[in-house]
Design a protein around this motif. Structure first.
Motif, PDB file in Angstrom:
ATOM      1  N   TRP A  99      27.955 -25.032  -2.565  1.00 36.97           N
ATOM      2  CA  TRP A  99      28.307 -24.459  -3.871  1.00 36.97           C
ATOM      3  C   TRP A  99      27.042 -23.954  -4.548  1.00 36.97           C
ATOM      4  N   ALA A 100      27.175 -22.917  -5.332  1.00 37.76           N
ATOM      5  CA  ALA A 100      26.051 -22.361  -6.082  1.00 37.76           C
ATOM      6  C   ALA A 100      26.419 -22.324  -7.558  1.00 37.76           C
ATOM      7  N   LYS A 101      25.755 -23.187  -8.326  1.00 34.10           N
ATOM      8  CA  LYS A 101      26.039 -23.229  -9.762  1.00 34.10           C
ATOM      9  C   LYS A 101      25.020 -24.139 -10.445  1.00 34.10           C
ATOM     10  N   PRO A 102      24.893 -24.017 -11.770  1.00 37.50           N
ATOM     11  CA  PRO A 102      24.002 -24.929 -12.486  1.00 37.50           C
ATOM     12  C   PRO A 102      24.406 -26.384 -12.255  1.00 37.50           C
ATOM     13  N   TYR A 103      23.428 -27.262 -12.268  1.00 40.92           N
ATOM     14  CA  TYR A 103      23.663 -28.652 -11.867  1.00 40.92           C
ATOM     15  C   TYR A 103      24.731 -29.338 -12.707  1.00 40.92           C
ATOM     16  N   GLU A 104      24.791 -29.005 -14.010  1.00 38.66           N
ATOM     17  CA  GLU A 104      25.755 -29.684 -14.872  1.00 38.66           C
ATOM     18  C   GLU A 104      27.201 -29.344 -14.515  1.00 38.66           C
ATOM     19  N   ASN A 105      27.390 -28.347 -13.661  1.00 40.43           N
ATOM     20  CA  ASN A 105      28.740 -27.960 -13.255  1.00 40.43           C
ATOM     21  C   ASN A 105      29.185 -28.579 -11.929  1.00 40.43           C
ATOM     22  N   TYR A 106      28.294 -29.308 -11.265  1.00 37.73           N
ATOM     23  CA  TYR A 106      28.680 -30.022 -10.039  1.00 37.73           C
ATOM     24  C   TYR A 106      29.426 -31.295 -10.411  1.00 37.73           C
ATOM     25  N   HIS A 153      20.360 -23.115  -9.311  1.00 37.88           N
ATOM     26  CA  HIS A 153      21.789 -23.122  -8.988  1.00 37.88           C
ATOM     27  C   HIS A 153      22.139 -23.824  -7.678  1.00 37.88           C
ATOM     28  N   ARG A 154      21.262 -24.679  -7.193  1.00 37.87           N
ATOM     29  CA  ARG A 154      21.590 -25.458  -5.978  1.00 37.87           C
ATOM     30  C   ARG A 154      20.747 -26.735  -5.940  1.00 37.87           C
ATOM     31  N   ILE A 155      20.792 -27.481  -7.018  1.00 40.12           N
ATOM     32  CA  ILE A 155      19.944 -28.668  -7.153  1.00 40.12           C
ATOM     33  C   ILE A 155      20.238 -29.735  -6.094  1.00 40.12           C
ATOM     34  N   PRO A 156      21.493 -30.065  -5.774  1.00 36.88           N
ATOM     35  CA  PRO A 156      21.718 -31.064  -4.721  1.00 36.88           C
ATOM     36  C   PRO A 156      21.154 -30.624  -3.366  1.00 36.88           C
ATOM     37  N   TYR A 157      21.298 -29.349  -3.053  1.00 37.00           N
ATOM     38  CA  TYR A 157      20.721 -28.816  -1.812  1.00 37.00           C
ATOM     39  C   TYR A 157      19.204 -28.920  -1.850  1.00 37.00           C
ATOM     40  N   LYS A 161      16.814 -30.954   0.831  1.00 39.23           N
ATOM     41  CA  LYS A 161      15.709 -30.364   1.583  1.00 39.23           C
ATOM     42  C   LYS A 161      14.367 -30.975   1.195  1.00 39.23           C
ATOM     43  N   GLY A 162      14.250 -31.434  -0.056  1.00 41.37           N
ATOM     44  CA  GLY A 162      13.063 -32.199  -0.414  1.00 41.37           C
ATOM     45  C   GLY A 162      12.984 -33.483   0.392  1.00 41.37           C
ATOM     46  N   GLY A 163      14.138 -34.093   0.629  1.00 43.03           N
ATOM     47  CA  GLY A 163      14.191 -35.272   1.484  1.00 43.03           C
ATOM     48  C   GLY A 163      13.776 -34.972   2.912  1.00 43.03           C
TER      49      GLY A 163
END
Length: 262
Positions: A99-106, A153-157, A161-163
């Motif tokens: 999904w691509a969206k601001p984090y508060e929308n996940y 727009h892809r904070i969880p992703y 990837k930081g992990g």
């Protein structure tokens, strides 16, 4: 310099997420340079890639598994060793923004799904392959990361990837003594054919299209070259780190994003 066409002669290489995109490109390139390739994916589309390797007269094995589970990763490694007796290289390529969206929308489920998709396959495959490579006292692991560790727009992703970057560096510390090298390629925006199986099966809303366009615009703007790369440009970097040409490189994340360091 080594003869490039023979860089992977007699090498056994696993490529995860091999059914399309960068994974398919890596698998074909490895086969052209002499590798025996294990094609791992959960989609039947991987059979088409196997046919392409067959036309190259390359030895290959297809393993259909869900690498979001440790059981799937374990089965992959077991099948590879059973077929070829060793594993010289693994390219951990499974992942991608759903999904691509601001984090508060996940929502909670979406956040967990993004992490399962883009972190756990690499975690599981590294864990599953380690006993084999430790026993061999050699091996090369190339994890596919992303410059999206600094993006919108892809904070969880980005977190996933930081992990991948962190585990790559830490595993390199732990296992240099075992002759195992761990590196990552942080891919930038990459031009690729439309996915045959989309990560998000739902049609984007008008607002979601705007958010996704925001990713594209930011990616191009952040690149010093102001363009997307090609699959071939990503494949070249991945194969370099998989090859003996990079024998004195470990624990490194190589950004391949036209100057965007992620």
């Amino acid at each position: 310099m080594m003869t490039q066409a023979l860089r992977f002669k007699n090498k056994v290489a696993i490529v995860t997420g091999a059914a399309q995109g960068i994974g398919e490109g890596v698998a074909i390139a490895l086969a052209k340079e002499g590798a025996k390739v294990i094609l791992a994916d959960r989609s039947d589309l991987v059979d088409d890639v196997a046919k392409k390797l067959g036309k190259l007269k390359a030895k290959s094995l297809t393993v259909k598994v869900d690498l979001e589970t440790y059981a799937g990763a374990s089965k992959l490694i077991s099948e590879a060793v059973k077929a070829f007796k060793k594993i010289d290289i693994i390219v951990n390529n499974v992942g991608g923004t759903i999904w691509a969206k601001p984090y508060e929308n996940y929502d909670e489920d979406q956040i967990e799904a993004e992490i399962r998709r883009s972190l756990f396959p690499t975690l599981w495959c590294c864990r599953a392959v380690l006993p084999v490579m430790i026993k061999q006292q050699h091996g090369v692991v190339v994890n596919i990361s992303s410059i999206a560790t600094r993006s919108i727009h892809r904070i969880p992703y980005a977190a996933a990837k930081g992990g991948v970057n962190a585990m790559t560096a830490s595993l390199a510390f732990e296992h240099a003594k075992d002759g195992i090298r761990f590196n990552a390629v942080a891919t930038g925006g990459t031009e690729a054919p439309p996915r045959k199986i989309p990560r998000n099966k739902n049609k984007l809303s008008k607002q979601e299209e705007v958010w996704y366009q925001g990713i594209i615009d930011q990616t191009i703007d952040s690149s010093l070259m102001h363009r997307y790369g090609t699959i071939e440009e990503q494949v070249r970097a991945i194969l370099f780190l998989a090859s003996d040409e990079s024998s004195y490189i470990t624990g490194t994340v190589l950004p391949v994003g036209g100057g965007d360091l992620g």
